[in-house]
Design a protein around this motif. Structure first.
Motif, PDB file in Angstrom:
ATOM      1  N   VAL A   1       0.120 -13.878   2.903  1.00  0.00           N
ATOM      2  CA  VAL A   1      -0.371 -12.536   3.221  1.00  0.00           C
ATOM      3  C   VAL A   1       0.364 -11.560   2.306  1.00  0.00           C
ATOM      4  CG1 VAL A   1      -0.908 -13.086   5.633  1.00  0.00           C
ATOM      5  CG2 VAL A   1       1.344 -12.138   5.051  1.00  0.00           C
ATOM      6  N   SER A   2      -0.088 -10.322   2.285  1.00  0.00           N
ATOM      7  CA  SER A   2       0.593  -9.321   1.471  1.00  0.00           C
ATOM      8  C   SER A   2       1.788  -8.750   2.230  1.00  0.00           C
ATOM      9  CB  SER A   2      -0.372  -8.189   1.105  1.00  0.00           C
ATOM     10  OG  SER A   2      -0.678  -7.410   2.239  1.00  0.00           O
ATOM     11  N   SER A   3       2.749  -8.254   1.477  1.00  0.00           N
ATOM     12  CA  SER A   3       3.891  -7.605   2.128  1.00  0.00           C
ATOM     13  C   SER A   3       3.435  -6.336   2.839  1.00  0.00           C
ATOM     14  CB  SER A   3       4.996  -7.305   1.123  1.00  0.00           C
ATOM     15  OG  SER A   3       4.512  -6.529   0.062  1.00  0.00           O
ATOM     16  N   ASP A   4       2.421  -5.653   2.316  1.00  0.00           N
ATOM     17  CA  ASP A   4       1.884  -4.475   3.003  1.00  0.00           C
ATOM     18  C   ASP A   4       1.312  -4.848   4.371  1.00  0.00           C
ATOM     19  OD1 ASP A   4       2.608  -2.528   1.236  1.00  0.00           O
ATOM     20  OD2 ASP A   4       0.692  -2.478   0.198  1.00  0.00           O
ATOM     21  N   TYR A   5       0.720  -6.016   4.472  1.00  0.00           N
ATOM     22  CA  TYR A   5       0.210  -6.476   5.763  1.00  0.00           C
ATOM     23  C   TYR A   5       1.373  -6.688   6.747  1.00  0.00           C
ATOM     24  CZ  TYR A   5      -2.057  -9.361   9.289  1.00  0.00           C
ATOM     25  OH  TYR A   5      -2.519  -9.868  10.480  1.00  0.00           O
ATOM     26  N   LEU A   6       2.443  -7.307   6.272  1.00  0.00           N
ATOM     27  CA  LEU A   6       3.612  -7.514   7.139  1.00  0.00           C
ATOM     28  C   LEU A   6       4.216  -6.196   7.592  1.00  0.00           C
ATOM     29  CD1 LEU A   6       5.582 -10.398   5.394  1.00  0.00           C
ATOM     30  CD2 LEU A   6       4.158 -10.545   7.434  1.00  0.00           C
ATOM     31  N   LEU A   7       4.210  -5.204   6.717  1.00  0.00           N
ATOM     32  CA  LEU A   7       4.798  -3.902   7.023  1.00  0.00           C
ATOM     33  C   LEU A   7       3.816  -2.963   7.712  1.00  0.00           C
ATOM     34  CD1 LEU A   7       6.709  -3.463   3.660  1.00  0.00           C
ATOM     35  CD2 LEU A   7       7.696  -4.027   5.887  1.00  0.00           C
TER      36      LEU A   7
END
Length: 96
Positions: A41-47
């Motif tokens: 997944v993208s880091s933006d999704y995690l954040l």
């Protein structure tokens, strides 16, 4: 997945995972990147900056940096527009 399994997968201690989950510390940017890569997944999704798990897979790392560094507080729609402009610029670059 257990904390121990995740810790082994991203090369951090289980105690670090516990602290992140309890809000006692925050993962480094490299740890966030490792977690995002592990779960694809993208880091933006995690954040929670986007609801898209894996946007823009066809962009290079440098193209993503350009698109995402313009303004971290823009909307997803504005970000998509910027990414589209980056794609167009890359196509034009290849034609020259």
């Amino acid at each position: 997945m257990s904390q121990t399994e995740l810790a082994k997968a991203i090369h951090v201690s289980q105690q670090a995972i516990t602290k992140w989950e309890n809000g006692k510390s925050e993962p480094s940017s490299s740890a966030i990147d490792d977690i995002a890569n592990y779960f694809n997944v993208s880091s933006d999704y995690l954040l929670e900056r986007t609801s898209e798990k894996t946007p823009d897979k066809d962009l290079s790392k440098n193209q993503k940096l350009v698109a995402y560094s313009i303004d971290p507080n823009i909307s997803d729609e504005e970000r998509k527009d910027i990414i589209e402009m980056v794609k167009i610029a890359m196509k034009n670059r290849r034609r020259v």
